[in-house]
Design a protein around this motif. Structure first.
Motif, short mmCIF file in Angstrom:
data_model
loop_
_atom_site.label_atom_id
_atom_site.label_comp_id
_atom_site.label_asym_id
_atom_site.label_seq_id
_atom_site.Cartn_x
_atom_site.Cartn_y
_atom_site.Cartn_z
N LEU C 34 0.88 -1.19 0.00
CA LEU C 34 0.00 0.00 0.00
C LEU C 34 0.90 1.22 0.00
O LEU C 34 1.75 1.37 0.89
N GLY C 35 0.72 2.12 -0.98
CA GLY C 35 1.59 3.28 -1.02
C GLY C 35 1.47 4.04 -2.31
O GLY C 35 0.40 4.09 -2.92
N LEU C 36 2.60 4.64 -2.72
CA LEU C 36 2.63 5.46 -3.93
C LEU C 36 3.89 5.19 -4.72
O LEU C 36 4.95 4.90 -4.14
N CYS C 37 3.78 5.34 -6.02
CA CYS C 37 4.92 5.19 -6.91
C CYS C 37 5.09 6.47 -7.71
O CYS C 37 4.21 6.84 -8.49
N ASN C 38 6.21 7.15 -7.50
CA ASN C 38 6.53 8.37 -8.25
C ASN C 38 7.44 8.02 -9.42
O ASN C 38 8.46 7.35 -9.24
N VAL C 39 7.04 8.46 -10.60
CA VAL C 39 7.83 8.23 -11.81
C VAL C 39 8.24 9.61 -12.32
O VAL C 39 7.38 10.47 -12.52
N PHE C 40 9.54 9.81 -12.52
CA PHE C 40 10.04 11.15 -12.83
C PHE C 40 11.05 11.07 -13.98
O PHE C 40 11.97 10.26 -13.95
N ILE C 41 10.86 11.91 -14.99
CA ILE C 41 11.79 11.93 -16.12
C ILE C 41 12.74 13.11 -15.99
O ILE C 41 12.32 14.23 -15.68
N ARG C 42 14.04 12.84 -16.20
CA ARG C 42 15.08 13.84 -15.94
C ARG C 42 15.43 14.63 -17.21
O ARG C 42 16.59 14.97 -17.44
N HIS C 43 14.41 14.95 -18.00
CA HIS C 43 14.65 15.61 -19.28
C HIS C 43 13.56 16.63 -19.57
O HIS C 43 12.48 16.56 -18.97
N THR C 44 13.85 17.55 -20.52
CA THR C 44 12.86 18.57 -20.88
C THR C 44 12.46 18.50 -22.35
O THR C 44 11.76 19.39 -22.84
N SER C 45 12.90 17.46 -23.04
CA SER C 45 12.44 17.26 -24.42
C SER C 45 11.89 15.85 -24.62
O SER C 45 11.76 15.37 -25.74
N ALA C 46 11.58 15.21 -23.51
CA ALA C 46 10.82 13.95 -23.50
C ALA C 46 9.97 14.04 -22.23
O ALA C 46 10.33 14.74 -21.29
N SER C 47 8.84 13.35 -22.22
CA SER C 47 7.95 13.49 -21.06
C SER C 47 7.25 12.17 -20.76
O SER C 47 7.53 11.14 -21.39
N LEU C 48 6.37 12.21 -19.77
CA LEU C 48 5.62 11.03 -19.36
C LEU C 48 4.14 11.28 -19.60
O LEU C 48 3.68 12.41 -19.54
N MET C 49 3.42 10.19 -19.85
CA MET C 49 1.95 10.31 -19.85
C MET C 49 1.32 8.98 -19.53
O MET C 49 1.88 7.91 -19.76
N LEU C 50 0.13 9.07 -18.97
CA LEU C 50 -0.77 7.94 -18.84
C LEU C 50 -1.70 7.99 -20.03
O LEU C 50 -2.28 9.04 -20.32
N CYS C 51 -1.82 6.86 -20.75
CA CYS C 51 -2.65 6.89 -21.95
C CYS C 51 -3.26 5.53 -22.21
O CYS C 51 -2.79 4.52 -21.70
#
Lengths: 137, 137, 137
Positions: C34-51
């Motif tokens: 039980l908890g949370l998962c943080n996903v972080f991208i270390r860039h500014t010309s690629a990103s994350l999305m839920l789709c």
């Protein structure tokens, strides 16, 4: 301390639904006074946003904006099997948020005066939506 | 361990304000070496973003982009009582972020080389803005 | 309990890359139920999305949408030293997410049936991308 609840929202089609008081109630029940509240929507054609909570015209103008940049029935879309509003719903979801993370202070989400938490239904048909609320503190 | 601070920013009107070093300083003071840093803005006409921190032209081009898709004084807007830049400010806020969640590693937010944390003021008039920083570890 | 991992992704240029199973595997290995998962991208010309994870046409239509609102080689852009797709990549990144925060329930990220976690590479050239995954529970 970590607690988790699920909010179920029966939407009446495209539009915004204020979740603020239900989220504040979950935080209050958790007993956490200092921490964070994660709000997560388990869908890709509805999304979450923090928005001005005073004038309903703001919501109408947001709909107008989204309709202009991602219109229903856009001939550019090829994902059309689920209807003319499905691909626009995915685009609107990608442009807004699936998760919000709100600071908890003195036992409540420490929102600004004019901030409300909204579910934004992007499909025209009513849908059953689930939002998971995780409180950490 | 959870700690919380508030940053106050007196903006000079529309534009971006680099919060990176102030956030890193809060993380350093917290003593957390492994964890997360939540940055939350308590407003709906200013927002947060992670952006390239090297070339000021990036910020100018982002302003140009937003001005094109959500222009001030857009006749489509009906929420106009607070001025021609208020509804565009809400749109820009919805399209960007109210909260950022940054991994902490070895006592600092583990950003990429070119990533900076910015407050984006979307109103033309100067404003007092509050950003809550919550460190967990 | 807090654990942190880094995923390295060798992209083949513009397009989406499914990270879901790798993230679920990190969560499973962490032992957090039980908890949370943080996903972080270390860039500014690629990103994350839920789709939506079922029909590849959704991804194609998202590319078409972004190409329309932030075209490569847009004469409005002044940040052009790194190529005609660099400023559009920053715009696309700002409009999507650098971090996602997913609830963990019964030992896995509790995504909706149709939700996948994607890295969105916005540059045309292949890049090495780093994504930090932080599990809290």
């Amino acid at each position: 301390m970590i607690g988790q609840d699920v909010i179920q929202i029966a939407t009446q089609g495209r539009g915004t639904y204020d979740l603020t008081s239900e989220i504040q109630s979950i935080v209050r029940s958790s007993g956490v006074s200092l921490g964070l509240c994660n709000v997560f929507i388990r869908h890709t054609s509805a999304s979450l946003m923090l928005c001005e909570n005073a004038d309903p015209a703001v919501m109408r103008d947001l709909e107008t904006f989204m309709t202009r940049i991602a219109p229903d029935g856009d001939p550019a879309n090829t994902h059309t099997a689920e209807g003319p509003d499905d691909m626009p719903a995915h685009i609107r979801s990608v442009l807004t948020q699936a998760d919000l993370n709100l600071p908890i202070r003195e036992g409540r989400c420490d929102l600004g005066t004019w901030q409300g938490v909204y579910l934004w239904e992007h499909r025209h048909a009513p849908h059953q939506r689930k939002v998971t609320v995780t409180v950490t503190g």
